[in-house]
Design a protein around this motif. Structure first.
Motif, short mmCIF file in Angstrom:
data_model
loop_
_atom_site.label_atom_id
_atom_site.label_comp_id
_atom_site.label_asym_id
_atom_site.label_seq_id
_atom_site.Cartn_x
_atom_site.Cartn_y
_atom_site.Cartn_z
N VAL A 123 0.86 -1.19 0.00
CA VAL A 123 0.00 0.00 0.00
C VAL A 123 0.90 1.25 0.00
O VAL A 123 1.89 1.30 0.72
CB VAL A 123 -0.91 0.00 1.26
CG1 VAL A 123 -1.73 1.28 1.35
CG2 VAL A 123 -1.80 -1.23 1.26
N ASP A 124 0.56 2.24 -0.83
CA ASP A 124 1.42 3.43 -0.95
C ASP A 124 1.00 4.59 -0.05
O ASP A 124 1.83 5.32 0.46
CB ASP A 124 1.43 3.92 -2.40
CG ASP A 124 2.19 2.96 -3.29
OD1 ASP A 124 3.11 2.30 -2.77
OD2 ASP A 124 1.83 2.84 -4.48
N TYR A 125 -0.33 4.77 0.12
CA TYR A 125 -0.82 5.91 0.92
C TYR A 125 -1.83 5.44 1.95
O TYR A 125 -2.56 4.47 1.72
CB TYR A 125 -1.47 6.97 0.02
CG TYR A 125 -0.46 7.76 -0.76
CD1 TYR A 125 0.10 8.92 -0.23
CD2 TYR A 125 -0.04 7.34 -2.03
CE1 TYR A 125 1.05 9.63 -0.94
CE2 TYR A 125 0.91 8.05 -2.74
CZ TYR A 125 1.45 9.20 -2.18
OH TYR A 125 2.40 9.92 -2.88
N VAL A 126 -1.88 6.14 3.07
CA VAL A 126 -2.88 5.81 4.09
C VAL A 126 -3.34 7.11 4.77
O VAL A 126 -2.53 8.02 4.99
CB VAL A 126 -2.32 4.81 5.13
CG1 VAL A 126 -1.18 5.41 5.93
CG2 VAL A 126 -3.41 4.31 6.06
N SER A 127 -4.64 7.18 5.04
CA SER A 127 -5.14 8.38 5.72
C SER A 127 -5.34 8.08 7.21
O SER A 127 -5.39 6.91 7.62
CB SER A 127 -6.49 8.77 5.12
OG SER A 127 -7.44 7.76 5.42
N SER A 128 -5.47 9.13 8.01
CA SER A 128 -5.70 8.91 9.45
C SER A 128 -7.05 8.22 9.66
O SER A 128 -7.22 7.45 10.61
CB SER A 128 -5.59 10.21 10.24
OG SER A 128 -6.18 11.26 9.56
N THR A 129 -8.00 8.45 8.75
CA THR A 129 -9.31 7.78 8.87
C THR A 129 -9.14 6.27 8.69
O THR A 129 -9.72 5.47 9.43
CB THR A 129 -10.29 8.32 7.80
OG1 THR A 129 -10.19 9.73 7.79
CG2 THR A 129 -11.70 7.88 8.06
N GLN A 130 -8.32 5.89 7.70
CA GLN A 130 -8.08 4.45 7.49
C GLN A 130 -7.37 3.82 8.69
O GLN A 130 -7.75 2.75 9.14
CB GLN A 130 -7.21 4.23 6.23
CG GLN A 130 -7.98 4.32 4.94
CD GLN A 130 -6.98 4.40 3.79
OE1 GLN A 130 -6.30 5.42 3.60
NE2 GLN A 130 -6.88 3.33 3.04
N ILE A 131 -6.35 4.50 9.19
CA ILE A 131 -5.63 3.97 10.36
C ILE A 131 -6.61 3.84 11.51
O ILE A 131 -6.64 2.84 12.23
CB ILE A 131 -4.44 4.90 10.77
CG1 ILE A 131 -3.48 5.11 9.62
CG2 ILE A 131 -3.71 4.32 11.98
CD1 ILE A 131 -2.33 6.07 9.92
N SER A 132 -7.46 4.85 11.64
CA SER A 132 -8.44 4.88 12.73
C SER A 132 -9.34 3.64 12.72
O SER A 132 -9.58 3.02 13.75
CB SER A 132 -9.27 6.15 12.60
OG SER A 132 -10.42 6.07 13.37
N LYS A 133 -9.83 3.28 11.52
CA LYS A 133 -10.73 2.12 11.41
C LYS A 133 -10.03 0.84 11.83
O LYS A 133 -10.62 -0.02 12.48
CB LYS A 133 -11.20 1.97 9.95
CG LYS A 133 -12.33 2.93 9.60
CD LYS A 133 -12.84 2.66 8.21
CE LYS A 133 -13.68 3.82 7.73
NZ LYS A 133 -13.50 4.12 6.32
N GLU A 134 -8.75 0.74 11.48
CA GLU A 134 -8.03 -0.51 11.75
C GLU A 134 -7.61 -0.65 13.21
O GLU A 134 -7.64 -1.73 13.76
CB GLU A 134 -6.77 -0.59 10.87
CG GLU A 134 -7.08 -0.86 9.43
CD GLU A 134 -7.77 -2.21 9.20
OE1 GLU A 134 -7.46 -3.16 9.92
OE2 GLU A 134 -8.61 -2.28 8.29
N ILE A 135 -7.17 0.46 13.81
CA ILE A 135 -6.61 0.29 15.16
C ILE A 135 -7.50 0.89 16.25
O ILE A 135 -7.12 0.90 17.42
CB ILE A 135 -5.17 0.81 15.27
CG1 ILE A 135 -5.11 2.32 15.10
CG2 ILE A 135 -4.25 0.17 14.27
CD1 ILE A 135 -3.76 2.86 15.44
N ASN A 136 -8.68 1.36 15.82
CA ASN A 136 -9.67 1.77 16.81
C ASN A 136 -9.23 2.95 17.69
O ASN A 136 -9.40 2.92 18.91
CB ASN A 136 -10.02 0.55 17.69
CG ASN A 136 -11.42 0.66 18.26
OD1 ASN A 136 -12.20 1.49 17.79
ND2 ASN A 136 -11.73 -0.14 19.26
N VAL A 137 -8.59 3.92 17.05
CA VAL A 137 -8.25 5.18 17.74
C VAL A 137 -8.90 6.28 16.91
O VAL A 137 -8.89 6.22 15.68
CB VAL A 137 -6.72 5.40 17.80
CG1 VAL A 137 -6.38 6.77 18.37
CG2 VAL A 137 -6.05 4.31 18.63
#
Ligand SMILES: NC(=O)c1ccc[n+]([C@@H]2O[C@H](COP(=O)([O-])OP(=O)(O)OC[C@H]3O[C@@H](n4cnc5c(N)ncnc54)[C@H](O)[C@@H]3O)[C@@H](O)[C@H]2O)c1
Length: 223
Positions: free
Chosen positions: A39-53
């Protein structure tokens, strides 16, 4: 592991809120997974969904780093990983010595994973003649009474404490006198040291009480 960091001195780096410092390694672990998946790019929204922060908290945490996300695209994964590793000091490499090479100390010396987090255990110290003058995975174990003599050549500024509780303060004092700047204390004893010494307390057992309590509550609700 439960951690309790008493950063007693003003570190030369910028001092960050402790909760932020605890969350940044979660982001790093997730970003590492994304990189493996190509994966080349990630948003804070995507990180948020995965790690529940919360996404806004992630954006705030990442604002401490020297990295800017792009609108609608997010952060470049490779750059974010590099910045996180750099910022957390995991790339820098710190020499540490292990005091007490029993069950816990020996396992930590054998843990090859610590190097990925920038911690190189360069020697162990103990009083037990069965382990003194041996080595574990190439790491030499010395007699504790040689600590002050050997520490300058080891170039270690971190001491890891894995001795029985009743000698925790004693070994802490020896290390501080010999010039150790940071103590990673695994004993349940609350060691004390001068204000300019950084102390981190870690216990794998501390979360058990919480887990047992929640488990008990869950079981009593279900019965
Ligand atoms: N934080 C955690 O999650 C966690 C987990 C396991 C153990 N512990 C704690 O870590 C400590 C060590 O546990 P363990 O199971 O490895 O014990 P252990 O008895 O196997 O090892 C202790 C070692 O310390 C050495 N030692 C004793 N006095 C010393 C001194 N003055 N100087 C240097 N070395 C000395 C002993 O010879 C022994 O090799 C204990 O305080 C224990 O409560 C913490």
């Amino acid at each position: 592991m439960s951690e309790n960091i008493q950063i007693q001195s003003q570190a030369p780096l910028r001092e960050l809120p402790e909760p932020t410092l605890r969350r940044l390694p979660w982001y790093l672990a997730y970003v590492g997974l994304l990189k493996e998946r190509g994966v080349d790019y990630v948003s804070s929204t995507q990180i948020s969904k995965e790690i529940n922060v919360d996404a806004s908290m992630i954006a705030k945490d990442l604002s401490f780093l020297n990295i800017k996300g792009k609108t609608r695209i997010g952060y470049e994964v490779a750059v974010l990983e590099h910045e996180l590793q750099d910022f957390l000091g995991f790339k820098r490499g710190h020499n540490a010595v292990m005091i007490g090479v029993g069950s816990l100390g020996a396992s930590l010396i054998q843990d090859s994973g610590l190097v990925n987090y920038g911690l190189r255990i360069v020697a162990g110290f103990d009083i037990n003649p069965d382990v003194v003058d041996t080595d574990i995975c190439g790491v030499p174990i010395y007699d504790m009474n040689r600590f002050a003599q050997l520490i300058p050549s080891l170039k270690a500024d971190i001491g890891i404490i894995a001795v029985p509780i009743h000698v925790a303060q004693e070994v802490c004092d020896i290390m501080v006198d010999a010039g150790i700047k940071a103590l990673w204390n695994f004993t349940p004893f609350r060691i004390t040291a001068p204000e300019d010494i950084v102390i981190t307390n870690t216990s794998i057992y501390a979360h058990l009480a919480v887990m047992y309590n929640r488990l008990g509550l869950k079981n009593s609700l279900e019965s």
